[in-house]
Every structure is written in C-alpha cells, then in structure tokens.
Design a protein around this motif. Structure first.
Motif, PDB file in Angstrom:
ATOM      1  N   VAL A   1      47.062 -10.428 -30.339  1.00  0.00           N
ATOM      2  CA  VAL A   1      47.681  -9.842 -31.362  1.00  0.00           C
ATOM      3  C   VAL A   1      48.410 -10.331 -32.075  1.00  0.00           C
ATOM      4  O   VAL A   1      49.109 -11.771 -31.860  1.00  0.00           O
ATOM      5  CB  VAL A   1      48.761  -8.450 -30.679  1.00  0.00           C
ATOM      6  CG1 VAL A   1      49.193  -7.746 -32.255  1.00  0.00           C
ATOM      7  CG2 VAL A   1      48.282  -7.563 -29.616  1.00  0.00           C
ATOM      8  N   ASP A   2      47.968 -10.008 -33.515  1.00  0.00           N
ATOM      9  CA  ASP A   2      48.880 -11.286 -34.560  1.00  0.00           C
ATOM     10  C   ASP A   2      50.051 -10.118 -35.069  1.00  0.00           C
ATOM     11  O   ASP A   2      49.784  -8.962 -35.993  1.00  0.00           O
ATOM     12  CB  ASP A   2      48.067 -11.758 -35.252  1.00  0.00           C
ATOM     13  CG  ASP A   2      48.622 -12.398 -37.014  1.00  0.00           C
ATOM     14  OD1 ASP A   2      50.338 -12.250 -36.851  1.00  0.00           O
ATOM     15  OD2 ASP A   2      47.731 -12.782 -37.126  1.00  0.00           O
ATOM     16  N   GLU A   3      51.126 -10.213 -34.958  1.00  0.00           N
ATOM     17  CA  GLU A   3      51.818  -9.342 -35.499  1.00  0.00           C
ATOM     18  C   GLU A   3      52.696 -10.327 -36.128  1.00  0.00           C
ATOM     19  O   GLU A   3      54.366 -10.316 -35.615  1.00  0.00           O
ATOM     20  CB  GLU A   3      52.878  -8.309 -34.750  1.00  0.00           C
ATOM     21  CG  GLU A   3      52.053  -7.265 -34.129  1.00  0.00           C
ATOM     22  CD  GLU A   3      52.407  -5.792 -35.123  1.00  0.00           C
ATOM     23  OE1 GLU A   3      53.382  -5.740 -34.755  1.00  0.00           O
ATOM     24  OE2 GLU A   3      51.357  -6.211 -35.416  1.00  0.00           O
ATOM     25  N   ASP A   4      52.613 -10.974 -37.384  1.00  0.00           N
ATOM     26  CA  ASP A   4      53.413 -11.731 -37.986  1.00  0.00           C
ATOM     27  C   ASP A   4      54.579 -11.951 -37.555  1.00  0.00           C
ATOM     28  O   ASP A   4      54.676 -10.404 -38.786  1.00  0.00           O
ATOM     29  CB  ASP A   4      52.399 -12.829 -39.181  1.00  0.00           C
ATOM     30  CG  ASP A   4      52.378 -13.865 -39.329  1.00  0.00           C
ATOM     31  OD1 ASP A   4      53.273 -14.198 -38.519  1.00  0.00           O
ATOM     32  OD2 ASP A   4      52.130 -14.417 -40.171  1.00  0.00           O
ATOM     33  N   PRO A   5      55.765 -12.703 -37.417  1.00  0.00           N
ATOM     34  CA  PRO A   5      55.720 -14.083 -36.473  1.00  0.00           C
ATOM     35  C   PRO A   5      55.537 -13.995 -35.355  1.00  0.00           C
ATOM     36  O   PRO A   5      55.338 -15.183 -34.968  1.00  0.00           O
ATOM     37  CB  PRO A   5      56.889 -14.373 -37.317  1.00  0.00           C
ATOM     38  CG  PRO A   5      58.134 -14.021 -37.394  1.00  0.00           C
ATOM     39  CD  PRO A   5      57.209 -12.098 -37.558  1.00  0.00           C
ATOM     40  N   VAL A   6      54.983 -12.449 -34.486  1.00  0.00           N
ATOM     41  CA  VAL A   6      55.052 -13.346 -32.963  1.00  0.00           C
ATOM     42  C   VAL A   6      53.341 -13.503 -32.867  1.00  0.00           C
ATOM     43  O   VAL A   6      53.522 -10.867 -33.275  1.00  0.00           O
ATOM     44  CB  VAL A   6      55.575 -11.977 -32.692  1.00  0.00           C
ATOM     45  CG1 VAL A   6      55.771 -11.768 -31.295  1.00  0.00           C
ATOM     46  CG2 VAL A   6      57.395 -12.024 -32.644  1.00  0.00           C
ATOM     47  N   ILE A   7      53.172 -13.787 -32.468  1.00  0.00           N
ATOM     48  CA  ILE A   7      51.900 -13.448 -31.606  1.00  0.00           C
ATOM     49  C   ILE A   7      51.462 -13.817 -30.513  1.00  0.00           C
ATOM     50  O   ILE A   7      52.389 -15.030 -29.749  1.00  0.00           O
ATOM     51  CB  ILE A   7      50.533 -14.957 -32.574  1.00  0.00           C
ATOM     52  CG1 ILE A   7      50.503 -14.825 -34.210  1.00  0.00           C
ATOM     53  CG2 ILE A   7      49.510 -15.082 -32.126  1.00  0.00           C
ATOM     54  CD1 ILE A   7      51.436 -16.102 -35.118  1.00  0.00           C
TER      55      ILE A   7
END
Length: 321
Positions: free
Chosen positions: A151-157
């Motif tokens: 899951v890419d929840e920019d800035p947390v991948i």
C-alpha cells in the motif's frame, strides 16, 4: 528525489527482508546506466545485531543519526515485532523523518514499528496476512488491507511478507524514476517488475468453522455437492426450515450468506484443482460449480485478484498453464 536510502535494523532482523532492500537500493548498477543510491544499513540497537538465522549477525558503523539525511527509510521485518517494545529514539527519528517529507517503507512485520511510531493512524496499510488481525487489533485507527501486496500512502509505504517487499521497492522506483529504471532493476534481479494479484492467492485456505448448531449438516452437504446448482429453498428444505429462517440462521452461524459461502468454497475447490491436477479450465469450472471457464475466470479474479491461468503458473510453473 530518491537518492539517499537507509535500512534501519533491530535485533532479530530477518535477513531476507533486509536483503530485499539491499538488492534494490544497495547495489551499484551504474554499468547498466542505472542510478546509484547512497545506501546505508543503520542499527537502532548498537553496532552488532543478531538475526533470526542461527550464527548470523549484522555489524554496521551507522547509528540513528544517519536517518536524518535519508530520502527513504526502510524497516525490514524481525523476530517478535508484533509484541516487542521499540527504542523510543527510533520511533522519534521515524516521526521526524515523516514530518520533514522523508518516505518510510516497511517490509512485512516492520509495519509494527511504524505503528508504534504513530505513523499508521488514519492510513491504509499492508502486512503479511498472518499478522493482519493482530495489526488491526493493535492499531484500530489504521485500515489494514490483508489481501494486497503493498500500500502506498505517501509518505508511508507498507508491504506484505517477504517477496512483496520487492514489489513495494520497485513500485517506489517506478514512481520516482520511471518504469524504465524499475524494469531494468527487476531484470537484473530476475523478478517481474510488477506482479498481478495480491495476497489472497497465498492465504492458507481452510476456512475457520464457526459454531453451526443448526446448519452444520447442510454445510457438509453443500461441500460435497459444489458442482450442483442449488437454491436457498432447496437448502432450507434440507434443514427443515423456511427459507427466511434458514437464511437468518445461516448468517448467524457462518457470518455470511449461503450464496457467498458457496461461492467461496467453489473458489477454494478451483484453487485445489489448479494446484494439484492438469484438468482443463472447462473441466475445473464444471467440477467447482461455475459452469463455464468464463464464469470461473470472472469469479476467480473477483475473489483473488488473479486469473486461474496465472494462479496455476504461480503454483505449478509456467509449463502447467
């Protein structure tokens, strides 16, 4: 920019998950015209760390201050990450990093470190399916996606187990530096630059049986007759109930409807047949109760995010498709 990358380790780190990050970002491939990353392995717990492989340890001169200059901080999995206590200095460093725009990427149970740092709240996230329920329990304000590879929840991948870390790393390279760079790195690694489907196709499959006081015998009958067309009225008659009462009891005791339960069992049977036999798609569709190969493919993709042919190749090799 994606140029300065740090992998931060804790005692008990899993070498494979660390190796995934090192393989994508830590190797000089400038001879292929690929970017060279300023890569460092950082310890959060002293210069020498043990791993979950007996006799193997990791030594590094870099401490947490090295994270201050990173564009990307990767957190590989490790032993007991779902239950251990993390160094407050590490959690604070991760929060500072995200606040200044640095990306953080977890591989498998490394996501628990991000959760402890407060970085999952209000975000979607991925983890190995084995840890999904525990992650949801510990961090109810996060939305855990148990079926996806990353899951890419920019800035947390966040990524699921083992090889899904490769998918997440290549995704980030593709996002920042384009598909040509990501494809070349993947080619050097001899891995697909992008995989179809998600974790659903790898989850251990026998479904947990709930207490089924009144519909248990009907469930056994349904399992033995998956290839037959049945209606709720027919099932209710077998249970000696009205259709309305049967549907209500079924929902109470299994947590789903007769149709959805039957559909899931048919997909499970199709998975078994694809893994263990050379039967054609038409034959599998007939045995599993889908009728046609087209219907099998439609429901298989809806349930697992991949096609029957791709599933067979993944579990039996390309010559089996």
């Amino acid at each position: 920019m994606l140029q300065n990358v740090a992998a931060v380790l804790l005692d008990g780190v899993h070498p494979f998950e660390l190796g995934v990050v090192c393989e994508v970002f830590g190797i000089d491939r400038s001879d292929d015209g690929l970017p060279v990353y300023d890569f460092a392995v950082v310890s959060a717990e002293g210069p020498s760390l043990g791993t979950h492989v007996g006799g193997l340890s990791v030594t590094t001169p870099y401490g947490l201050d090295r994270l201050d200059e990173a564009d990307l901080i990767a957190v590989p999995a490790g032993n007991d990450f779902a239950t251990r206590v993390y160094p407050p200095e590490l959690l604070a460093a991760l929060r500072r990093a995200v606040d200044r725009g640095t990306r953080v990427l977890s591989v498998c149970s490394g996501v628990f470190v991000l959760g402890a740092a407060g970085l999952l709240e209000g975000r979607r996230c991925a983890v190995h399916w084995h840890h999904a329920a525990e992650l949801s329990r510990q961090y109810p304000r996060a939305t855990v996606e148990p079926d996806v590879l990353y899951v890419d929840e920019d800035p947390v991948i966040t990524s699921a187990g083992t090889a899904a870390g490769i998918d997440a790393c290549l995704h980030l390279v593709r996002k920042e530096q384009g598909p040509e760079v990501a494809n070349k790195i993947a080619r050097r690694m001899v891995v697909p630059p992008h995989r179809d489907g998600g974790q659903a196709q790898y989850i251990e499959r026998p479904l947990p049986r709930s207490r089924c006081d009144t519909v248990g015998e009907v469930l056994v009958w349904m399992e033995r007759h998956l290839g037959e067309e049945v209606t709720v009225e027919q099932l209710a008659a077998r249970a000696h109930m009205s259709p309305r009462t049967f549907a209500r009891r079924f929902q109470q005791e299994t947590g789903t409807t007769p149709y959805r339960w039957l559909l899931r069992q048919r997909v499970l049977l199709a998975q078994d047949l694809l893994e263990a036999t050379d039967e054609t798609m038409d034959a599998i569709a007939d045995r599993a109760g889908f009728g046609t190969a087209a219907a099998l493919r439609h429901q298989f993709v809806r349930a697992l995010g991949t096609t029957p042919n791709a599933y067979r190749r993944a579990f039996r090799g390309p010559e089996a498709a």
